[in-house]
Design an enzyme around this catalytic site. Structure first.
Site, mmCIF file in Angstrom:
data_model
loop_
_atom_site.group_PDB
_atom_site.id
_atom_site.type_symbol
_atom_site.label_atom_id
_atom_site.label_comp_id
_atom_site.label_asym_id
_atom_site.label_seq_id
_atom_site.Cartn_x
_atom_site.Cartn_y
_atom_site.Cartn_z
ATOM 1 N N CYS A 68 3.727 0.091 11.924
ATOM 2 C CA CYS A 68 2.855 0.851 11.013
ATOM 3 C C CYS A 68 3.530 0.938 9.656
ATOM 4 O O CYS A 68 4.745 1.115 9.571
ATOM 5 C CB CYS A 68 2.626 2.270 11.525
ATOM 6 S SG CYS A 68 1.889 2.364 13.168
ATOM 7 N N SER A 69 2.743 0.839 8.585
ATOM 8 C CA SER A 69 3.325 0.930 7.250
ATOM 9 C C SER A 69 3.904 2.319 7.016
ATOM 10 O O SER A 69 3.538 3.281 7.678
ATOM 11 C CB SER A 69 2.281 0.600 6.181
ATOM 12 O OG SER A 69 1.160 1.441 6.308
ATOM 13 N N CYS A 124 -7.168 1.624 -0.599
ATOM 14 C CA CYS A 124 -5.888 0.933 -0.741
ATOM 15 C C CYS A 124 -5.963 -0.224 -1.729
ATOM 16 O O CYS A 124 -4.951 -0.865 -2.006
ATOM 17 C CB CYS A 124 -5.386 0.451 0.611
ATOM 18 S SG CYS A 124 -5.124 1.830 1.738
ATOM 19 N N HIS A 141 4.133 1.946 1.514
ATOM 20 C CA HIS A 141 2.733 1.814 1.114
ATOM 21 C C HIS A 141 2.247 3.078 0.411
ATOM 22 O O HIS A 141 1.589 3.913 1.024
ATOM 23 C CB HIS A 141 1.893 1.508 2.367
ATOM 24 C CG HIS A 141 0.439 1.279 2.113
ATOM 25 N ND1 HIS A 141 -0.067 0.871 0.900
ATOM 26 C CD2 HIS A 141 -0.641 1.405 2.937
ATOM 27 C CE1 HIS A 141 -1.392 0.753 1.002
ATOM 28 N NE2 HIS A 141 -1.757 1.087 2.216
#
Ligand SMILES: [Zn+2]
Lengths: 144, 381
Positions: free
Chosen positions: B201-202, B81, B329
């Site tokens: 949660c993304s 990430c 994301h």
């Protein structure tokens, strides 16, 4: 090579779970002779201090305390939920992750720091492609 | 060594684009960043392209096949990430080293839906749900529970992060979602891995972001200093050995090391920072990084969120873009998208979500495995 693999009993779920013939199962760490770091699984070099060929096997304790946990409610298809994913610090060193069983998956019931013990059982009925069954380790609450 | 500046930057509105190719998605933000600088692909001396899921597929060159094959060096990079931030940083390094004057950095990702992580079983039988969980929501839940263990941080405090970031995203037209999520809705959403509910949660989305970086001499030559943003610090760390890190990825130490180095390089302290875009891949993670980045003292992150100090209008607004939780994301794009957000505020162009008077901002990403990248950006003039 017909049935060689079938002839033996259940296999260990990970290579740091040892199933000695005629003895009790246990978890095996590897300890660095130079810096005392403990690893799970066999390895040659120490990633803490960089020492080479410094690691020797060590039988880990079956008692420890719950460091932290999460209660998993959504997982891959076919995996039964909920389950408690637990990180346990073992007495004498070594930290292991596994399922915590024998207690409700409820934050009200779980206390970080609570004593737990390592138990060894069939791996929830999971078998590999050859049909071998496996022994896994689990944590369960222990008397304080 | 020359200071390095961002002279053009853009991100596409994050979303789901299954009908488009990865190079097409990348090209859109690359062209946007070039337009923002008033430059063309012919002006670029190099390209750094960050992408994770097609890491072996020459995404950078394929993007140039969309927008202009000029023969420049292309580096494709992958760093979990932290991929986009790593591409940006290596572009920065190339200018810092004096090899190039003006280059392009792009981050792009096309994601599937669903849970990430938990795959690495190797031989034998699947381990997920047998040896605990390797799924990302649980991994970051456990990291949050370590904070709860030390400081008594509550489920409600973690949930407040998500309320805040979803609120911020209602002011950001480029976010995946623009939807308020009140506290009870966050806490009562489907529990994924306690204490992270679905709204904590993304969001897995597709997206890209790109930046044009230039040396000081080049910025002056091009007459672009007016909207330029100075890169005051660029730092990348990996995870040093930790007692529990075989079973519990440590996102704290590599962030602390990076933050310390970044503040030193920039010659500033956390109190000087006007806004932060940090890696809120899960609501639990944001709480940890308040302390890791020095936005408050250890143990005070819960209080920081309770008091609204990290909300827009607060002492140090965090993730005014909506964050990974609501902006979305797209792994390889996230690092540069964070830099886009901070740069937009430093230029005073963030519209309704503008952090008033912002002069100094910080971006942070973590890739598990682990890599941490931090950039400190400064308004010019
Ligand atoms: Zn050692």
């Amino acid at each position: 090579m017909a049935d060689d693999t079938q002839a033996s009993g259940p296999l260990p779920v990970v290579d740091f779970l040892k199933l000695p013939e005629g003895g009790d199962p246990y978890l095996e760490g590897h300890v660095c002779s130079s810096c005392s770091a403990i690893f799970l699984g066999a390895r040659r070099h120490c990633s803490k201090c960089g020492a080479r060929d410094s690691l020797a096997p060590k039988r880990l304790e079956n008692r420890g305390t719950l460091y932290v946990y999460s209660i998993v409610h959504r997982s891959f298809p076919g995996i039964e939920t909920p389950y408690i994913s637990a990180i346990v610090d073992l007495e004498g060193g070594g930290t292991v992750k596994g399922n915590l069983i024998g207690i409700d998956p409820d934050p009200e019931k779980l206390t970080m720091g609570m004593p737990v013990e390592v138990v060894y059982k069939d791996a929830l009925g999971r078998k590999d492609k050859e049909g071998n069954s496996y022994i896994s380790y689990f944590f369960q609450p222990a008397a304080g | 060594m020359s200071d390095v500046y961002v002279v053009g930057i853009d991100m596409i509105k994050f979303g789901r684009f299954p009908e488009r190719s990865v190079p097409e998605i990348a090209a859109e933000s690359a062209l946007g960043a070039l337009d923002d600088a008033g430059l063309t692909i012919q002006d670029m001396q190099g390209l750094w392209c960050g992408n994770l899921y097609q890491a072996n597929a020459m995404v950078g060159q394929r993007m140039l096949q969309e927008i202009g094959q000029t023969g420049i060096p292309v580096v494709n990079c992958s760093n979990a990430c932290a991929t986009g931030a790593t591409a940006f940083r290596d572009a920065w390094l190339a200018i810092k080293a004096g090899v190039y004057d003006v280059v392009l950095a792009v981050g792009v990702e096309q994601m599937g839906r669903g849970l990430l992580g938990g795959g690495g079983g190797g031989k034998g039988i699947p381990k997920e749900g047998l040896l605990g969980s390797g799924l990302m929501p649980a991994v970051f839940a456990e990291a949050g529970m370590e904070h709860a263990r030390k400081y008594g941080t509550t489920f409600e405090q973690f949930a407040k992060v998500s309320v805040k970031n979803h609120h911020h995203s209602t002011l950001n037209p480029k976010a995946m979602y623009q939807k308020e999520t009140p506290l009870d809705e966050v806490m009562n959403a489907e529990m994924i891995a306690y204490p992270n509910t679905k709204l904590m949660c993304s969001v897995n989305v597709d997206g890209s972001a790109a930046a044009v970086l230039a040396s000081e001499a080049k910025v002056k030559e091009l007459g672009l200093m007016g909207r330029a943003v100075r890169v005051k610090a660029s730092v990348l760390t990996s995870d040093p050995w930790q007692e529990r890190d075989l079973v519990m990825p440590d996102v704290n130490t590599c962030t602390r090391l990076a933050a310390q180095a970044a503040y030193e390089m920039a010659g500033v302290g956390p109190d000087d920072i006007d806004l932060v875009e940090l890696h809120d891949c899960f609501a639990t993670a944001e709480i940890l990084h308040y302390e890791n980045l020095g936005l408050c003292a250890d143990g005070e992150a819960g209080k920081l969120i309770d008091e609204g100090q990290t909300a827009l209008g607060g002492r140090v607004p965090v993730n005014v873009s909506g964050g990974l939780l609501s902006k979305g994301h797209p792994l390889g794009a996230t690092g540069i998208a964070n830099i886009f957000e901070v740069s937009t505020h430093l230029r005073g162009e963030a519209g309704k979500r503008q952090v008033e008077g912002a002069r100094l901002g910080l971006t942070h990403v973590i890739g598990l495995g682990s890599a941490c990248a931090i950039h400190v950006l400064e308004k010019v003039g």
